[in-house]
Write a protein that holds these residues in place. Structure first.
Motif, PDB file in Angstrom:
ATOM      1  N   VAL A   1       0.858  -1.179   0.000  1.00  0.00           N
ATOM      2  CA  VAL A   1       0.000   0.000   0.000  1.00  0.00           C
ATOM      3  C   VAL A   1       0.895   1.230   0.000  1.00  0.00           C
ATOM      4  O   VAL A   1       1.771   1.371   0.860  1.00  0.00           O
ATOM      5  N   TYR A   2       0.698   2.104  -0.981  1.00  0.00           N
ATOM      6  CA  TYR A   2       1.446   3.343  -1.074  1.00  0.00           C
ATOM      7  C   TYR A   2       0.464   4.495  -0.990  1.00  0.00           C
ATOM      8  O   TYR A   2      -0.506   4.542  -1.738  1.00  0.00           O
ATOM      9  N   ARG A   3       0.732   5.436  -0.065  1.00  0.00           N
ATOM     10  CA  ARG A   3      -0.139   6.591   0.141  1.00  0.00           C
ATOM     11  C   ARG A   3       0.683   7.881   0.165  1.00  0.00           C
ATOM     12  O   ARG A   3       0.854   8.486   1.217  1.00  0.00           O
ATOM     13  N   PRO A   4       1.194   8.309  -0.979  1.00  0.00           N
ATOM     14  CA  PRO A   4       1.942   9.570  -0.979  1.00  0.00           C
ATOM     15  C   PRO A   4       1.007  10.738  -0.678  1.00  0.00           C
ATOM     16  O   PRO A   4      -0.183  10.689  -0.979  1.00  0.00           O
TER      17      PRO A   4
ATOM     18  N   LEU B   1      -6.460   4.643  -6.442  1.00  0.00           N
ATOM     19  CA  LEU B   1      -7.485   5.571  -5.967  1.00  0.00           C
ATOM     20  C   LEU B   1      -7.016   6.991  -6.254  1.00  0.00           C
ATOM     21  O   LEU B   1      -5.938   7.391  -5.821  1.00  0.00           O
ATOM     22  N   LEU B   2      -7.825   7.748  -7.009  1.00  0.00           N
ATOM     23  CA  LEU B   2      -7.451   9.087  -7.454  1.00  0.00           C
ATOM     24  C   LEU B   2      -8.278  10.157  -6.753  1.00  0.00           C
ATOM     25  O   LEU B   2      -9.435   9.921  -6.395  1.00  0.00           O
ATOM     26  N   PRO B   3      -7.719  11.370  -6.614  1.00  0.00           N
ATOM     27  CA  PRO B   3      -8.515  12.466  -6.066  1.00  0.00           C
ATOM     28  C   PRO B   3      -9.587  12.892  -7.062  1.00  0.00           C
ATOM     29  O   PRO B   3      -9.465  12.644  -8.269  1.00  0.00           O
TER      30      PRO B   3
ATOM     31  N   ALA C   1      -1.521  -4.711  -4.770  1.00  0.00           N
ATOM     32  CA  ALA C   1      -0.920  -3.388  -4.636  1.00  0.00           C
ATOM     33  C   ALA C   1      -2.006  -2.329  -4.691  1.00  0.00           C
ATOM     34  O   ALA C   1      -2.868  -2.362  -5.558  1.00  0.00           O
ATOM     35  N   THR C   2      -1.938  -1.394  -3.745  1.00  0.00           N
ATOM     36  CA  THR C   2      -2.861  -0.270  -3.713  1.00  0.00           C
ATOM     37  C   THR C   2      -2.051   1.014  -3.778  1.00  0.00           C
ATOM     38  O   THR C   2      -1.129   1.212  -2.987  1.00  0.00           O
ATOM     39  N   LEU C   3      -2.390   1.864  -4.729  1.00  0.00           N
ATOM     40  CA  LEU C   3      -1.775   3.179  -4.860  1.00  0.00           C
ATOM     41  C   LEU C   3      -2.860   4.203  -4.577  1.00  0.00           C
ATOM     42  O   LEU C   3      -3.743   4.437  -5.402  1.00  0.00           O
ATOM     43  N   ASP C   4      -2.811   4.783  -3.383  1.00  0.00           N
ATOM     44  CA  ASP C   4      -3.829   5.722  -2.928  1.00  0.00           C
ATOM     45  C   ASP C   4      -3.300   7.145  -3.096  1.00  0.00           C
ATOM     46  O   ASP C   4      -2.461   7.605  -2.330  1.00  0.00           O
TER      47      ASP C   4
END
Length: 147
Positions: free
Chosen positions: A36-39, A84-86, A56-59
């Motif tokens: 899980v990556y949450r930059p 997941l995009l803004p 893999a989750t890219l938040d």
């Protein structure tokens, strides 16, 4: 010493099984798990994320893309990718996939030899709000891109 090796043979078989599993996982590298990556800033978003097997989750929901242009590639051989995009960022998603299921902004593709799919979504505010080009290369698995 003679004639009492049966229990040692069973122990050796168990040890061999464990060795085979650990050797096989070593070949896949360190990316065999849930990642899980949450930059939180545009500077923290990598240009490339590489995975072999796993989830893999890219938040990116906390990243402010205002007046920014970002291109990111996510590559995986087998597994599940979730991005997941803004809500405001204008996004073009370019998917290259062999087999599996892709759900991109509510539209679904599934099956074998999916090839290449491209989809653009300008977000809830329409054009503006920064741009994101997302390239996803997935051999087999599931992909979800949503806001």
């Amino acid at each position: 010493w003679f004639g009492r090796a049966r229990s040692l043979i069973a122990l050796a078989l168990v040890a061999t099984f464990g060795l085979v599993i650990s050797s096989g996982l070593e070949r896949f590298g360190g990316q065999v798990s849930n990642n899980v990556y949450r930059p939180t800033t545009i500077g923290a978003v990598a240009e490339r994320y590489d995975f072999t097997v796993g989830n893999a989750t890219l938040d990116l929901r906390r990243v402010d893309f205002t007046n920014a242009q970002q291109e990111t590639t996510v590559q995986m051989r087998f597994g599940q990718i979730k991005v997941l995009l803004p809500p405001q960022v204008d996004t073009t998603v370019d998917v290259r996939m062999s087999d599996g299921r892709a759900m991109i902004f509510g539209r679904e593709w599934n099956g074998q030899d999916l090839g290449r799919q491209t989809m653009t979504n300008e977000g809830v505010d329409g054009a503006g709000g920064g741009t994101m080009r997302l390239v996803v290369e997935l051999n087999t698995g599931n992909l979800e891109v949503s806001r």
